[in-house]
Design an enzyme around this catalytic site. Structure first.
Site, mmCIF file in Angstrom:
data_model
loop_
_atom_site.group_PDB
_atom_site.id
_atom_site.type_symbol
_atom_site.label_atom_id
_atom_site.label_comp_id
_atom_site.label_asym_id
_atom_site.label_seq_id
_atom_site.Cartn_x
_atom_site.Cartn_y
_atom_site.Cartn_z
ATOM 1 N N VAL A 159 -19.419 -96.095 67.586
ATOM 2 C CA VAL A 159 -18.207 -96.236 68.410
ATOM 3 C C VAL A 159 -17.357 -97.416 67.926
ATOM 4 O O VAL A 159 -16.135 -97.338 67.861
ATOM 5 C CB VAL A 159 -18.565 -96.401 69.908
ATOM 6 N N LYS A 201 -22.876 -96.256 79.488
ATOM 7 C CA LYS A 201 -23.246 -95.509 80.697
ATOM 8 C C LYS A 201 -24.497 -96.060 81.366
ATOM 9 O O LYS A 201 -24.608 -96.058 82.588
ATOM 10 C CB LYS A 201 -23.438 -94.026 80.391
ATOM 11 N N LYS A 253 -24.730 -90.004 83.835
ATOM 12 C CA LYS A 253 -23.283 -89.795 83.881
ATOM 13 C C LYS A 253 -22.859 -89.255 85.251
ATOM 14 O O LYS A 253 -21.814 -89.644 85.786
ATOM 15 C CB LYS A 253 -22.862 -88.835 82.763
#
Lengths: 431, 431
Positions: A14, A105, A205
């Site tokens: 990321v 998360k 999530k």
């Protein structure tokens, strides 16, 4: 143009995405943010590792204090993942009055209370769009676009790995094991695939989305969870024959103020809006009391899609002039909500059993269903002149408790060799 | 809690939706907006008309000046539709320093320049989420969530009436005329359905979305436009046989800085993310250079879905404390973009012709395609022992200019009775 210094914690997948986007779309981002963004430090474990991108070595550091103690840095972007030390680092950054953007998360799902109390105390901005469903701006949607609504229900495909596996099984007839192996080879699944395959990742999530949409606090352990390991090629075959696709879905429903929360493989009709969500794509269907059904579909992972969400959060902070919007950072009512017992949830069900090929077996099974208040929508019986026969029922909507009682009874019958699988079936609503 | 007075211009379908939402979700909206919202005046044509909702008569007025001259009103919501007097009223409201929310696609698509110059001059907020695709927050998405991206392409189903008609034709084999009649009976289509059926409505919305996403100004007349009136049951039948669905799509593509803009019926593969968008639902697929493919699906019209977007805009203005975010109201670069000639656009094509049942006809047609640099993906020839035969080609991707030349040649051939239809065919990308 004003200038802002930011720091990245982590330069993995990321992180590289964020770096690439900040460079490739530099001019557009500058215009939209109203700032020139300078990445002035990046925390890494190894300064000398080759990462395949052109980051000046001088900005890499292995010492997080180089970032926390640098007062010129105004935004810290946490993209290292995992709970510790990521959570501690985010708190330290906020205590130094730095705004924080994260894609984490696990930290949000398990430490939201702690993190948000620091956010309030320090008066900083804290954004986490990338923590759920990668590039899909579902958190913005709930927070900003759907504010006129009471959200009644969300249904999501929010794990790319399992969706890739189920797509392979459905479209190419691949077995679960082969599809998993392929997902691992392509880098979609980890060496230990438990978190994806058993639905843990989806549950984290769902906990984040539910807490946000229903103004409550959900512990991931409150979520009923089934993975996809028991889905066989035979189930896929029957699903296709009956006009269904099997997906691993996350559900949350508002039932008179209580919540129904569940993660499990589900058969959905081929014309359901979620049925064409294939490969590693994600999608989330939101039902609001004003907007009706709204679905977002996109890439739930990957360096650039997740980076798109992270950089979008950075730009949002800058557009606000690096100052906190009091209405966004207000103390929210946290509503305590009871989680409904699975016995009381309602669904259609697919029941696949192996039974002896003897007269009256269908009548017996049907009568067990009837006695338990379950009516049958479809049935398939396939004998091949062998001793045992495959028998598949799709029921009308019924209580899970009724199904459990019927299954117990079936298991006791001498004509039933095996209850091979039970899969919940979703119908198309509101269309 | 602070109090804010707003006024509605119009109390038709959308107006009633706004009223209902403000009442039904009063407490949630209050919390999220940070204001108690009071609708203090509503402009109507007839104060005494029964509208089936419980609006106190005292707040209805037929005199717009009652609203413009009332300094206690801070937000004006324009939901009367049409260009005049709606546009003038919006300008008057802004000149009185009132923020404006509108659902008016015609005014935005045709008078953006004038409206936005007043917005800048008066320093007010101007929001128009509801003007495109009803409840789908596509404008928020482009403006706020996808700011990290260069948008490369958008493809949308943004007219519910035509989508309802095409869905009926596809799923139930209804003829165009019968499906249109049904849409009119259900209130989806107007007595004069031209704007929907001929694609004008879609072109207006595409002009708005394109101006926003590509930072440019599009005149609706720059958009190539074909409606759905020529789609026959026979085309639908062939589409199904070949695994396609026909949808009226809006396209915009960035081709090296120029734009390709077109509205036309299109055959899309059954597993395309837009293929399951049925009935009056809308959906928009956005391709960003970071996020990849992102699709939003939802209700493109209706009192409550459109009201959801309008009320969302009101809340956004209130959350900002009724003050203008300078970065949002900045002077945008308006980039002048050339619109590519249709001759130079690329697509696959479906060509359906009626030809004489004589030896060599297939070879002749195929040779015309080949000569024009068009290769064939699929062909169906259906003879029934009659004099004439239906012949269908799906081509590989080619230039529209090549297709036009091939069609001219085909029309000259004595074996060709008729070129029945030509429909562009979209493939699945990026999956």
């Amino acid at each position: 143009m004003k200038n802002v210094k930011i720091a990245l914690l982590g330069l993995g997948n990321v992180g590289r995405g964020v770096w690439k986007i900040l460079n490739t779309n530099k001019e557009e981002i500058r215009q939209r943010a109203g700032y020139d963004i300078e990445v002035s430090k990046i925390l890494v474990r190894d300064v000398n590792k080759d990462r395949g991108i052109n980051v000046p070595k001088g900005i890499l550091t292995t010492n997080p204090d180089d970032i926390f103690e640098d007062d010129s840095i105004q935004i810290v972007v946490e993209i290292m993942g995992g709970i510790e030390p990521a959570k501690d680092y985010m708190i330290k950054a906020m205590e130094k009055k730095k705004h924080v953007v994260t894609a984490n998360k696990f930290a949000i799902a398990t430490c939201a209370e702690e993190l948000f109390s620091v956010v309030k105390k320090e008066g900083v901005m804290f954004k986490y769009e990338a923590s759920v469903a990668g590039g899909i701006p579902i958190i913005n949607q709930i927070n900003d676009s759907l504010t006129a609504n009471k959200i009644k229900e969300m249904i999501g495909i929010i794990n790319g790995t399992t969706n890739y596996i189920l797509t392979k099984m459905h479209l190419e007839g691949t077995s679960f094991d082969d599809a998993l192996k392929e997902a691992q080879e392509k880098g979609y699944a980890e060496a230990d695939p438990t978190s994806d395959v058993e639905g843990y990742d989806v549950a984290y999530k769902l906990a984040i989305l539910t807490s946000l949409a229903f103004e409550t606090k959900i512990d991931v352990n409150q979520i009923y969870r089934e993975g996809i390991r028991n889905i066989t090629s035979m189930d896929i075959k029957y699903a296709k024959e009956l006009g269904y696709v099997i997906k691993l879905l996350a559900f949350v429903k508002d039932i008179d103020g209580n919540l129904e929360l569940r993660v499990h493989p589900t058969m959905i009709p081929e014309r359901h809006p979620l049925a064409n969500v294939n490969d590693s794509f994600n999608a989330i269907l939101v039902r609001g009391n004003a907007v009706g059904d709204l679905m977002m579909y996109g890439r739930g992972a990957g360096d650039l899609p997740t980076g798109s969400a992270v950089v979008g959060d950075i730009i949002a902070i800058l557009r606000n002039g690096l100052s906190v919007n009091p209405q966004e950072n207000r103390d929210e009512n946290v509503i305590v909500r009871d989680i409904n017992d699975m016995e009381n949830t309602k669904s259609r069900y697919y029941i696949r059993a192996t039974v002896k090929d003897v007269p009256g077996v269908l009548a017996e099974m049907a009568s067990i269903l009837g006695k338990n208040d379950i009516s049958v929508l479809s049935v398939i019986q396939k004998g091949k002149g062998k001793e045992n026969v495959g028998l598949v029922f799709i029921t009308h909507e019924t209580l899970e408790g009724n199904i459990n009682r019927a299954i117990e009874e079936m298991k006791k019958s001498p004509t039933v060799e095996e209850i091979d699988n039970i899969i919940r079936v979703e119908k198309i609503k509101n269309q």
